[in-house]
Enzyme design. Structure first.
Site, short mmCIF file in Angstrom:
data_model
loop_
_atom_site.label_atom_id
_atom_site.label_comp_id
_atom_site.label_asym_id
_atom_site.label_seq_id
_atom_site.Cartn_x
_atom_site.Cartn_y
_atom_site.Cartn_z
N SER A 161 -41.69 -54.17 5.20
CA SER A 161 -40.85 -55.10 4.47
C SER A 161 -41.57 -56.43 4.57
O SER A 161 -41.83 -56.93 5.66
CB SER A 161 -39.46 -55.18 5.12
OG SER A 161 -38.67 -56.13 4.45
N SER A 162 -41.92 -56.99 3.43
CA SER A 162 -42.74 -58.20 3.41
C SER A 162 -42.07 -59.38 4.10
O SER A 162 -40.85 -59.43 4.25
CB SER A 162 -43.06 -58.59 1.96
OG SER A 162 -43.79 -57.58 1.33
N GLN A 163 -42.90 -60.35 4.48
CA GLN A 163 -42.40 -61.58 5.08
C GLN A 163 -41.51 -62.29 4.06
O GLN A 163 -41.92 -62.53 2.92
CB GLN A 163 -43.58 -62.47 5.47
CG GLN A 163 -43.16 -63.78 6.09
CD GLN A 163 -44.36 -64.66 6.41
OE1 GLN A 163 -45.50 -64.26 6.23
NE2 GLN A 163 -44.08 -65.85 6.90
N PRO A 164 -40.28 -62.64 4.42
CA PRO A 164 -39.36 -63.26 3.47
C PRO A 164 -39.87 -64.54 2.81
O PRO A 164 -39.61 -64.75 1.63
CB PRO A 164 -38.11 -63.53 4.32
CG PRO A 164 -38.16 -62.45 5.35
CD PRO A 164 -39.62 -62.30 5.67
N ARG A 185 -30.50 -58.44 4.53
CA ARG A 185 -31.76 -57.74 4.81
C ARG A 185 -31.56 -56.57 5.76
O ARG A 185 -32.26 -55.56 5.67
CB ARG A 185 -32.78 -58.74 5.39
CG ARG A 185 -34.19 -58.17 5.44
CD ARG A 185 -35.18 -59.21 5.95
NE ARG A 185 -36.55 -58.73 5.81
CZ ARG A 185 -37.55 -59.10 6.61
NH1 ARG A 185 -37.34 -59.97 7.57
NH2 ARG A 185 -38.75 -58.60 6.43
#
Length: 124
Positions: free
Chosen positions: A85-88, A53
């Site tokens: 960046s979205s929450q994983p 990431r």
């Protein structure tokens, strides 16, 4: 004497890089364990392990990158986030529900950082 000093600087720099890589690996493994409970197959776990990431969030501290949080990446003139960046964990759930399989073709529009697209590439 100068060569000895340069040699010690090189060794110190090497040790710092090894330490940074070890910290990254520990943080990534902890990160995968955080979202692992969402996975029902090993392919998604492997994808999250394979895609770093931090490559999609340059300049961010590793401790921030590998937390299960959305990370704002662009801001408007007033300083409000307009892209992230979205929450994983959310990404993991969406990717699993998408049910992509090896050999399929996927078009992702609005890729943002590209992290989700890289995860998709690992899955197909």
């Amino acid at each position: 004497m100068r060569e000895d000093l340069l040699g010690r600087v090189r060794v110190a720099a090497h040790h710092q890089e090894v330490e940074r890589l070890e910290v990254r690996d520990v943080l990534r493994a902890r990160f995968v364990r955080l979202v692992e409970e969402l996975f029902h197959d090993d392919a998604h776990r492997r994808a999250f392990l394979a895609v770093p990431r931090e490559a999609f969030l340059p300049g961010r501290p590793l401790r921030e990158v590998y937390r299960d949080i959305a990370i704002p990446t662009r801001f408007d003139a007033q300083g409000f986030p307009k892209s992230s960046s979205s929450q994983p964990a959310i990404m993991a759930a969406m990717l699993e529900r998408l049910e992509v399989r090896p050999g399929q073709r996927v078009l992702e529009i609005g890729a943002g950082t590209g992290y989700n697209a890289a995860l998709l590439k690992e899955l197909v």
